[in-house]
Design a protein around this motif. Structure first.
Motif, PDB file in Angstrom:
ATOM      1  N   GLN A 132      68.765 -26.870  55.983  1.00  9.66           N
ATOM      2  CA  GLN A 132      67.885 -27.731  55.350  1.00  9.66           C
ATOM      3  C   GLN A 132      67.830 -26.991  53.773  1.00  9.66           C
ATOM      4  OE1 GLN A 132      64.530 -27.523  57.631  1.00  9.66           O
ATOM      5  NE2 GLN A 132      65.044 -29.224  58.879  1.00  9.66           N
ATOM      6  N   GLY A 133      67.764 -27.376  52.705  1.00  2.65           N
ATOM      7  CA  GLY A 133      67.516 -26.998  51.424  1.00  2.65           C
ATOM      8  C   GLY A 133      68.592 -26.287  50.904  1.00  2.65           C
ATOM      9  N   ALA A 134      69.902 -26.436  51.327  1.00  2.00           N
ATOM     10  CA  ALA A 134      71.164 -25.870  50.775  1.00  2.00           C
ATOM     11  C   ALA A 134      72.071 -26.639  50.551  1.00  2.00           C
ATOM     12  CB  ALA A 134      71.498 -24.865  51.748  1.00  2.00           C
ATOM     13  N   ILE A 135      73.055 -26.527  49.454  1.00  2.00           N
ATOM     14  CA  ILE A 135      74.225 -27.086  49.259  1.00  2.00           C
ATOM     15  C   ILE A 135      75.165 -26.387  48.287  1.00  2.00           C
ATOM     16  CG2 ILE A 135      73.188 -28.045  46.990  1.00  2.00           C
ATOM     17  CD1 ILE A 135      75.264 -30.323  49.703  1.00  2.00           C
ATOM     18  N   THR A 136      76.443 -26.824  48.602  1.00  2.00           N
ATOM     19  CA  THR A 136      77.601 -26.391  47.893  1.00  2.00           C
ATOM     20  C   THR A 136      77.959 -24.629  48.113  1.00  2.00           C
ATOM     21  OG1 THR A 136      77.203 -27.735  46.104  1.00  2.00           O
ATOM     22  CG2 THR A 136      78.888 -25.946  45.493  1.00  2.00           C
TER      23      THR A 136
END
Length: 451
Positions: free
Chosen positions: A149-153
């Motif tokens: 959750q709360g993470a991308i790339t």
């Protein structure tokens, strides 16, 4: 056997479950300063045998001919500093894993490790570094560690607090956005003969796209399509996987196509300890890419950092001047072409939870601090005996840049057999491809299968 490197541990470091707290802004500010942009210690070690990270390898050497051609060796003049054999094993045990030591003891007359100068060649694009910095203060885990959750790339947990976070870093590390590769498999017999299974794979790492909105990903981190082309009895077999970000909300989606049945069917067994595709029983599904999939059958413990000799900058064994028969030998791969370097790794121990089952009772993972790539695994059976040993050989795809796996091994100490994956010396180099999500829909793959 190991000497622990001193690191500052938070209260939750040795917990078996995930810690949900994010790191502070002050901690995150270390990224790009005393830490590399993805969280490794930037400084070298005390005696200089591990140098400081200076940005990595971001320019192709003159020998490289361009996109889609072989990644040639940027360090052709490097010579081994020394070679570890069964005769001098005692001098080096402190910097070897139990699994590596077992290979020397199992094959004392032939197994060796050529140790080279450590070159911290890892690099990623700037957009990965930028996203990693943002993730450091926003990423959390839910669902007892199964929901990112709360993470991308970028790397979600560059300053990890527990074992779950380290393994998540491995699972979503940058490997380009879309690629096609040959993941050829070789099940090697005790006599040194092997069965070659040729597998073409397409992967779309949707999580790694720059500027992507997590809500647009439909809870997916990657799409994966595997097509077996040889031998004839397996040709046309297809595996399709949709890997999820929140595995509690939605577990992995998987489908298989068998030419004999001529239908794409749901395949929930493509997970955990079910046998891997055409592996002759020498690996489980979750051993592809060193480890993949759900972590919910294990308790995870972050042990700390250690210095060990691991495969690195493996351009020689990836060379297209080698035939497959030059690499696959009796008992183990041809170690003459394997390069090892002293690296700092995160050590993560995992133990099967009470009340659930897995073929492997315990696994110890060694994760390269620069790249978050798992580079070695010690695998234990139900009697707590060391059973299998994994190693991951890799290069830097310097024109991208990212760390590219080029050969994975699973050594079975009990049967004296081994499996090689991801070798493509006689086939095309891994190359970038542009994909859409629709390319990996069951409908599209069904049409592909019946052409």
């Amino acid at each position: 056997m190991f000497k622990l490197i001193r690191i500052t541990l938070c209260a939750g470091l040795l917990a078996t479950g995930p810690v949900l707290a994010k790191v502070s802004a002050d901690e995150a500010a270390k990224l790009g300063k005393e830490l590399t942009p993805v969280g490794a210690t930037k400084a070298g070690n005390a005696d200089g045998s591990i140098p400081a990270w200076d940005g990595g390898l971001t320019q192709a050497p003159p020998c490289f001919k361009g996109e889609g051609t072989r990644y040639c060796d940027p360090f052709p003049d490097d010579k081994p500093l020394f070679t570890i054999t069964a005769k001098n094993l005692g001098e080096h045990k402190a910097k070897l894993t139990p699994g590596q030591v077992a290979l020397f003891e199992k094959y004392p007359d032939s197994y060796q490790m050529k140790v080279y100068k450590t070159r911290r060649s890892f690099a990623n694009p700037q957009f990965i570094y930028d996203a990693t910095f943002k993730n450091a203060t926003s990423a959390t885990l839910g669902g007892n560690g199964e929901a990112l959750q709360g993470a991308i790339t970028g790397i979600p947990f560059p300053i990890p607090q527990n074992g779950h976070e380290v393994i998540w870093n491995h699972k979503v590390r940058y490997r380009d956005i879309g690629v096609r590769r040959w993941n050829n498999q070789f099940a090697v017999t005790t006599a040194g003969d092997y069965n070659l299974v040729k597998i073409q794979e397409d992967a779309f790492f949707v999580y790694s796209q720059p500027g992507i909105d997590p809500a647009s990903l439909n809870n997916k981190i990657l799409y994966f399509l595997q097509v077996t082309t040889e031998p004839a009895r397996l040709a046309g077999t297809i595996l399709l996987v949709h890997e999820t970000m929140d595995q509690v909300k939605e577990p992995r989606g998987a489908w298989q196509y068998n030419p004999g049945q001529r239908r794409l069917r749901r395949a929930p067994n493509v997970a955990y300890d079910n046998p891997g595709t055409a592996s002759d029983g020498l690996r489980t599904n979750d051993q592809l890419d060193m480890f993949n999939g759900a972590m919910d059958r294990y308790q995870w413990k972050l042990v700390g950092k250690k210095e060990i000799y691991v495969p690195a900058n493996s351009y020689a064994i990836h060379s297209d001047k080698l035939k497959y028969s030059d690499v696959m030998k009796k008992a183990h791969i041809n170690q003459e072409h394997a390069r090892y370097e002293l690296r700092r790794v995160w050590v993560v121990d995992s133990f099967v939870k009470p009340g659930v089952s897995h073929l492997y009772k315990r696994r110890t993972f060694y994760v390269d601090e620069d790249s978050w790539q798992i580079v070695a695994v010690d695998v234990y059976d139900q009697r707590d005996q060391l059973w299998r040993v994994q190693e991951g050989h890799h290069v830097i795809a310097y024109d991208k840049p990212y760390q590219l796996p080029v050969l994975e091994t699973v050594y079975d100490l009990q049967s004296a057999r081994y499996l090689v994956m991801a070798a493509n010396n006689e086939d095309a180099e891994t190359a970038s491809r542009k994909f859409t999500v629709e390319d990996f829909s069951p409908t599209s793959v069904s049409k592909l299968a019946t052409k």
